[in-house]
Motif scaffolding. Structure first.
Motif, PDB file in Angstrom:
ATOM      1  N   ARG A   9       0.818  -1.218   0.000  1.00 53.50           N
ATOM      2  CA  ARG A   9       0.000   0.000   0.000  1.00 53.50           C
ATOM      3  C   ARG A   9       0.857   1.275   0.000  1.00 53.50           C
ATOM      4  O   ARG A   9       0.331   2.377  -0.099  1.00 53.50           O
ATOM      5  N   SER A  10       2.171   1.117   0.110  1.00 53.69           N
ATOM      6  CA  SER A  10       3.065   2.268   0.137  1.00 53.69           C
ATOM      7  C   SER A  10       3.352   2.765  -1.277  1.00 53.69           C
ATOM      8  O   SER A  10       3.351   1.990  -2.238  1.00 53.69           O
ATOM      9  N   GLU A  11       3.659   4.042  -1.385  1.00 52.44           N
ATOM     10  CA  GLU A  11       4.004   4.623  -2.678  1.00 52.44           C
ATOM     11  C   GLU A  11       5.438   4.294  -3.095  1.00 52.44           C
ATOM     12  O   GLU A  11       5.755   4.320  -4.282  1.00 52.44           O
ATOM     13  N   LEU A  58      12.589 -12.683  -2.743  1.00 51.04           N
ATOM     14  CA  LEU A  58      11.519 -11.697  -2.621  1.00 51.04           C
ATOM     15  C   LEU A  58      11.608 -10.631  -3.707  1.00 51.04           C
ATOM     16  O   LEU A  58      10.580 -10.139  -4.181  1.00 51.04           O
ATOM     17  N   ALA A  59      12.820 -10.259  -4.093  1.00 51.05           N
ATOM     18  CA  ALA A  59      12.960  -9.266  -5.162  1.00 51.05           C
ATOM     19  C   ALA A  59      12.293  -9.758  -6.437  1.00 51.05           C
ATOM     20  O   ALA A  59      11.598  -8.993  -7.128  1.00 51.05           O
ATOM     21  N   VAL A 115       7.694  -3.526  -4.959  1.00 49.97           N
ATOM     22  CA  VAL A 115       8.363  -3.510  -3.658  1.00 49.97           C
ATOM     23  C   VAL A 115       9.850  -3.782  -3.882  1.00 49.97           C
ATOM     24  O   VAL A 115      10.214  -4.859  -4.360  1.00 49.97           O
ATOM     25  N   ALA A 116      10.693  -2.808  -3.571  1.00 46.43           N
ATOM     26  CA  ALA A 116      12.134  -2.998  -3.717  1.00 46.43           C
ATOM     27  C   ALA A 116      12.645  -3.888  -2.588  1.00 46.43           C
ATOM     28  O   ALA A 116      12.285  -3.694  -1.425  1.00 46.43           O
ATOM     29  N   VAL A 117      13.480  -4.860  -2.945  1.00 52.61           N
ATOM     30  CA  VAL A 117      14.080  -5.742  -1.947  1.00 52.61           C
ATOM     31  C   VAL A 117      15.581  -5.804  -2.231  1.00 52.61           C
ATOM     32  O   VAL A 117      15.995  -6.272  -3.297  1.00 52.61           O
ATOM     33  N   ARG A 157      10.841   0.855  -7.848  1.00 51.98           N
ATOM     34  CA  ARG A 157      10.785   0.066  -9.083  1.00 51.98           C
ATOM     35  C   ARG A 157      12.087   0.150  -9.882  1.00 51.98           C
ATOM     36  O   ARG A 157      12.270  -0.594 -10.844  1.00 51.98           O
ATOM     37  N   GLU A 158      12.966   1.041  -9.478  1.00 55.89           N
ATOM     38  CA  GLU A 158      14.229   1.214 -10.207  1.00 55.89           C
ATOM     39  C   GLU A 158      15.423   0.646  -9.454  1.00 55.89           C
ATOM     40  O   GLU A 158      16.552   0.689  -9.966  1.00 55.89           O
ATOM     41  N   ALA A 159      15.206   0.131  -8.261  1.00 54.37           N
ATOM     42  CA  ALA A 159      16.331  -0.332  -7.436  1.00 54.37           C
ATOM     43  C   ALA A 159      15.911  -1.538  -6.621  1.00 54.37           C
ATOM     44  O   ALA A 159      15.538  -1.419  -5.450  1.00 54.37           O
ATOM     45  N   THR A 160      15.943  -2.727  -7.235  1.00 60.12           N
ATOM     46  CA  THR A 160      15.558  -3.932  -6.506  1.00 60.12           C
ATOM     47  C   THR A 160      16.418  -5.105  -6.948  1.00 60.12           C
ATOM     48  O   THR A 160      16.968  -5.112  -8.062  1.00 60.12           O
TER      49      THR A 160
END
Length: 282
Positions: free
Chosen positions: A147-149, A187-188, A196-198, A243-246
């Motif tokens: 739910r986080s941005e 998870l990534a 969700v970045a992992v 979305r750019e760092a996972t």
């Protein structure tokens, strides 16, 4: 742009909510304090309610420091090995702050004995805190993170390195830390469509913490860097677009180089750069 001073990140964690395991001292507290300086909300789940005879800091003293630094702290007494405690920590964080934007898997146990000398009690402790605790805190936070941005999970674990040196030297500890890293890897991939970045973060050198001092005393501490380098690197990762760092196994130096920092001497505690003690697994 390069700099000769510690990293100053203009991106902010103001108003963001972090749930961290551990964090009453050491690297975890340094990361939390850096976020607090932005005005972040920080829930710290730790077992240390009373002062430890050999270790400074409790979850309550940490909360006092975070509030003084400009953050809003929520101290939670709990054990990352306990399912009900972790579920309660997630629920209390959401209730207090309205959601969770960031999970930091910081809690970790270390025992460097070889297999002959390793007790199964210590093996279980490391497996339960490091691997299982990381998996569980991440898992229980997923609904809130979605739910986080700009949701992030950051785990303090090393790059996966199958050089036999590490398993051969510290098999039980290596298994427990690599379990944390496998959680990042899996998870990534599993959460990439959810945004969700992992990521994992690991220091290139030893970091001056109570754990390091217990292992090697003042000599090892003097050949370490301050925890500020990990705090600055974590802040940089957690303020990047999710979305750019996972799916990255970052080192502190790698992250800061990406931010334009080339001189790490301000983070050292006196030892020349070529005399710093290298950390495990690199």
């Amino acid at each position: 742009m390069t700099s000769n001073t510690p990293f100053v990140n203009t991106r902010s964690l103001s108003g963001r909510t972090i749930l961290m395991s551990g964090g009453s001292r050491g690297i975890g507290l340094a990361i939390a304090l850096r976020a607090a300086a932005d005005g972040a909300n920080i829930a710290i789940m730790a077992k240390t309610a009373e002062p430890h005879p050999k270790l400074q800091g409790t979850v309550y003293t940490a909360a006092e420091q975070l509030n003084a630094a400009g953050g809003k702290a929520l101290p939670i007494i709990g054990d990352v090995r306990n399912d009900d405690d972790v579920a309660r920590a997630v629920a209390e964080t959401v209730e207090a702050f309205g959601g969770i934007d960031i999970v930091v898997n910081n809690a970790s146990a270390i025992d460097l004995r070889g297999t002959d000398d390793m007790t199964m009690k210590s093996y279980d402790l490391m497996a339960d805190i490091n691997t299982r605790g990381t998996f569980m805190l991440s898992k229980f936070s997923l609904d809130a993170l979605r739910r986080s941005e700009n949701p992030h999970i950051l785990t303090l674990s090393p790059p996966l390195n199958l050089d036999p040196k590490w398993a051969g030297s510290y098999l039980a500890y290596t298994m427990a830390k690599y379990g944390m890293s496998l959680t990042t890897l899996g998870l990534a991939e599993e959460l990439k469509d959810d945004g969700v970045a992992v990521n994992s973060l690991w220091p290139v050198t030893a970091i001056d913490t109570a754990a390091i001092r217990n292992l090697g005393g003042e000599t090892m501490a003097a050949a370490s860097r301050s925890s500020d380098i990990m705090a600055d690197a974590a802040h940089a990762v957690l303020t990047r677009p999710s979305r750019e760092a996972t799916g990255n196994f970052y080192t502190d130096e790698q992250v800061l180089r990406e931010e334009g920092i080339t001189d790490f001497r301000p983070y050292s505690l006196g030892a020349p750069e070529d005399k710093l003690m290298q950390d495990f697994f690199l």
